[in-house]
Design a protein around this motif. Structure first.
Motif, PDB file in Angstrom:
ATOM      1  N   ALA A   1      35.536  37.878  45.377  1.00  0.00           N
ATOM      2  CA  ALA A   1      35.723  38.221  46.956  1.00  0.00           C
ATOM      3  C   ALA A   1      35.015  37.316  47.744  1.00  0.00           C
ATOM      4  CB  ALA A   1      35.405  39.572  47.027  1.00  0.00           C
ATOM      5  N   GLU A   2      35.741  36.855  48.794  1.00  0.00           N
ATOM      6  CA  GLU A   2      35.069  36.207  49.795  1.00  0.00           C
ATOM      7  C   GLU A   2      35.555  36.757  51.174  1.00  0.00           C
ATOM      8  OE1 GLU A   2      35.907  32.001  49.560  1.00  0.00           O
ATOM      9  OE2 GLU A   2      34.468  31.727  47.673  1.00  0.00           O
ATOM     10  N   LYS A   3      36.728  37.289  51.264  1.00  0.00           N
ATOM     11  CA  LYS A   3      37.216  38.113  52.436  1.00  0.00           C
ATOM     12  C   LYS A   3      38.434  38.971  52.156  1.00  0.00           C
ATOM     13  CE  LYS A   3      38.760  37.282  57.081  1.00  0.00           C
ATOM     14  NZ  LYS A   3      39.494  36.526  58.246  1.00  0.00           N
ATOM     15  N   ILE A   4      38.047  40.246  51.351  1.00  0.00           N
ATOM     16  CA  ILE A   4      38.888  41.121  50.835  1.00  0.00           C
ATOM     17  C   ILE A   4      38.479  42.363  51.431  1.00  0.00           C
ATOM     18  CG2 ILE A   4      38.810  42.739  48.864  1.00  0.00           C
ATOM     19  CD1 ILE A   4      39.141  39.862  47.195  1.00  0.00           C
ATOM     20  N   THR A   5      39.535  43.135  51.688  1.00  0.00           N
ATOM     21  CA  THR A   5      39.214  44.378  52.247  1.00  0.00           C
ATOM     22  C   THR A   5      40.158  45.343  51.206  1.00  0.00           C
ATOM     23  OG1 THR A   5      39.316  43.805  54.527  1.00  0.00           O
ATOM     24  CG2 THR A   5      39.984  45.992  54.221  1.00  0.00           C
ATOM     25  N   HIS A   6      39.176  46.375  50.917  1.00  0.00           N
ATOM     26  CA  HIS A   6      39.959  47.483  49.915  1.00  0.00           C
ATOM     27  C   HIS A   6      39.904  48.700  50.509  1.00  0.00           C
ATOM     28  CE1 HIS A   6      40.527  49.536  45.863  1.00  0.00           C
ATOM     29  NE2 HIS A   6      39.655  50.280  46.385  1.00  0.00           N
ATOM     30  N   ARG A   7      41.007  49.512  50.920  1.00  0.00           N
ATOM     31  CA  ARG A   7      40.895  50.776  51.402  1.00  0.00           C
ATOM     32  C   ARG A   7      41.453  51.876  50.483  1.00  0.00           C
ATOM     33  NH1 ARG A   7      40.475  52.701  56.471  1.00  0.00           N
ATOM     34  NH2 ARG A   7      40.618  50.553  57.209  1.00  0.00           N
ATOM     35  N   MET A   8      40.755  52.865  50.129  1.00  0.00           N
ATOM     36  CA  MET A   8      41.473  53.823  49.149  1.00  0.00           C
ATOM     37  C   MET A   8      41.164  55.221  49.934  1.00  0.00           C
ATOM     38  SD  MET A   8      40.040  53.905  45.475  1.00  0.00           S
ATOM     39  CE  MET A   8      40.007  55.284  44.373  1.00  0.00           C
ATOM     40  N   GLU A   9      42.515  55.826  49.935  1.00  0.00           N
ATOM     41  CA  GLU A   9      42.543  57.180  50.371  1.00  0.00           C
ATOM     42  C   GLU A   9      42.942  58.235  49.352  1.00  0.00           C
ATOM     43  OE1 GLU A   9      42.170  57.756  53.648  1.00  0.00           O
ATOM     44  OE2 GLU A   9      42.008  55.833  54.640  1.00  0.00           O
ATOM     45  N   THR A  10      41.978  58.971  48.623  1.00  0.00           N
ATOM     46  CA  THR A  10      41.977  59.591  47.613  1.00  0.00           C
ATOM     47  C   THR A  10      42.119  61.057  47.999  1.00  0.00           C
ATOM     48  OG1 THR A  10      40.826  58.318  46.185  1.00  0.00           O
ATOM     49  CG2 THR A  10      41.372  60.214  45.277  1.00  0.00           C
TER      50      THR A  10
END
Lengths: 317, 248
Positions: free
Chosen positions: A114-123
């Motif tokens: 990862a250098e420019k990563i967005t991870h969103r999680m809606e659990t």
């Protein structure tokens, strides 16, 4: 319905780094769901486990249902990630355990370069009456401080259910991590929440907000957080427990170690009791490595750095 | 032959700069048990910590010779690597560290079988304890035994024990002295033992009596013990509880 259980090498190596049994992760018949960016790589159902998934432009939506009274013996593996250095991923898991169901979920999120990563999680999780769920989520964000990871959890525990929730990020860099977790417990439900985080550098910023509402009689909770702010990283942990019913009981236990200049650790416990027969307690320790522990290990021949590393590994293990 | 020579050692507290030890001299022989005795505040623990190089005590004069090498300026871990180690009076607890990991911390090459043998030597059932955590779930007595196991695992030449018998009841501390004899026999290490109890006479070879940071006398155990009892006006008590000291 199943697909070939073929995990990319980068997933396997990061899972190994985080201590997963990678042979079991790839074994035939082991229930799992693996996705990279918005691509579903592989999944495997088992008797009593429903699994529905669909991908969309920026991610994947998945629904797991463990049917009433079913006890799934093998762990259910979930693996999400982005294997490129840039990108965005949104994961929308819905996990339901019906009445008296039991399961153990081992989840891995990885962004190895990862250098420019967005991870969103809606659990969203729903635990039915007298069900039991053990959920462990281990992350690896690579070594470049380039991940922004934003998991949110909303969990409802019905009467007599038990939930053990563990979040671990103790390998590599963090980047930016912000977790929001909200849980609501009905009568006699029980939850144990554990967070274990280590920062490595100045670009690592961690914020965790855990909130537990003890709505039911004799519901119980433990929020346990262990963190080490190392190399100029910052860690902010907020544990909140609100007790609203007779016999409700909660405890918040926070321990943060600060190592190196510019490292910052901050802890805020919030306790609120709205019933005369409820009780919530908290304890927190924030600061340098315990001197006596350090000296003890040095008398066994470890250098100060080795002893510090040994202590931190124990705390966040 | 002397394993450790302390020559005119003076030590100040790192906190308030107060002088705690003044011109202490003593020698510890190879394969011997040497007892440091003295009232509370006489400087016994300070001497132990200063010998180990604990930084909150500053050596302001004199020298410590271990294995014919001047170690006065060495760090704690450098001293430990030479074969000196210390067990604290109230051992630290370690969250998330198993007994097996703790015993291997200073000696990575030690086998599981050997760690189990060491646990047996100090009176703990290996299968019951090897995977337990070195944390608050252990009783005070169990933690002290694991501290002893940890120092044995290092195969040291000198073990400094700061009141290992403190807080233990009479049955346990008599058992402890048996364990210390076993340690001496098995490891062939010398033991510098800080204790208030007259019963250490059962195992001690030599002793040093400290008072207000000074050496009053040092030599074979019995004459030193006699001097110590006289200073406390406790000779009668000593003789009553310890028939082995009749010829003091």
């Amino acid at each position: 319905m199943s697909q070939n259980n073929a995990l990319p090498k980068k997933f396997i190596s990061s899972a190994k780094k985080c201590g997963f049994d990678t042979a079991l992760m790839q074994a035939a018949g082991v229930p799992h769901f693996y996705a990279e960016s918005n691509k579903i790589l592989s999944f495997q159902k088992t008797a009593g486990l429903e699994m529905k998934a669909q991908s969309f432009k920026e991610g994947v939506k998945i629904k797991l249902i463990v049917k009433k009274g079913v006890k799934i013996k093998k762990p259910i593996f979930l693996c999400f990630g982005i294997l490129k250095n840039q990108g965005k991923q949104i994961i929308l898991p819905e996990i339901i355990l019906e009445e008296k169901a039991e399961a153990k979920i081992l989840a891995h999120c990885t962004f190895p370069i990862a250098e420019k990563i967005t991870h969103r999680m809606e659990t969203v999780m729903k635990l039915g009456k007298n069900s039991r769920l053990s959920y462990q989520e281990k992350h690896y964000h690579g070594e470049n401080f380039g991940a922004e990871v934003l998991p949110n959890f909303k969990v409802l525990l019905e009467r007599g259910s038990f939930f053990n929730n563990e979040f671990i990020l103790d390998q590599g860099s963090v980047g930016k991590l912000k977790i929001n977790l909200e849980m609501e417990l009905k009568k006699e439900a029980l939850v144990e929440i554990t967070n274990k985080i280590v920062t490595r550098g100045e670009k690592d910023k961690v914020e965790i907000f855990d909130k537990v509402l003890l709505r039911g009689e004799n519901s119980k909770s433990l929020i346990k957080s262990r963190a080490a702010a190392i190399g100029g990283g910052s860690v902010f942990l907020q544990g909140e427990t609100v007790a609203l019913a007779k016999g409700a009981c909660g405890h918040i236990d926070c321990q943060e170690i600060v190592i190196g200049k510019k490292s910052i650790a901050k802890a805020i416990p919030i306790v609120e009791v709205c019933h005369p027969e409820a009780r919530v307690t908290h304890e927190a320790s924030v600061g340098k490595v315990n001197q006596k522990e350090l000296e003890t290990l040095m008398t066994r021949g470890l250098s100060e750095e080795e002893a510090t590393d040994f202590i931190v590994k124990g705390v966040v293990r | 032959m002397a394993l450790l020579k302390i020559k005119n050692l003076s030590v100040k507290s790192g906190e308030n700069n107060k002088e705690i030890l003044k011109n202490i001299s003593l020698e510890i022989d190879e394969k011997s048990i040497h007892v440091l005795m003295g009232a509370n505040g006489s400087g016994k623990s300070t001497l132990a910590y200063a010998l180990m190089g604990i930084s909150r005590f500053k050596v302001t004069g004199g020298s410590v010779i271990f294995l014919n090498k001047n170690i006065t300026k060495l760090s704690i871990d450098q001293r430990a690597k030479m074969g000196m180690t210390l067990a604290f009076q109230e051992p630290a607890i370690f969250e998330g560290i198993s007994v097996q990991d703790f015993l291997r911390a200073g000696n990575k090459k030690i086998s599981r079988k050997k760690t189990e043998e060491i646990l047996s030597l100090i009176g703990l059932e290996p299968k019951k304890f090897i995977n337990r955590y070195v944390d608050q779930t252990l009783s005070g007595g169990e933690r002290k035994r694991i501290e002893l196991a940890s120092v044995i695992a290092l195969k040291p030449k000198l073990i400094i024990l700061d009141e290992p018998d403190a807080g233990l009841d009479i049955i346990i501390y008599r058992e402890l002295y048996g364990i210390l004899e076993n340690i001496k026999r098995e490891t062939k290490a010398s033991i510098l033992l800080i204790s208030h109890r007259e019963e250490v006479g059962l195992i001690a070879d030599r002793a040093t009596f400290l008072r207000r940071g000074k050496t009053i006398c040092s030599g074979p155990f019995r004459p030193v013990m006699r001097k110590y009892c006289q200073s406390l006006k406790r000779k009668e008590i000593c003789l009553k509880t310890m028939p082995c000291l009749k010829n003091l």
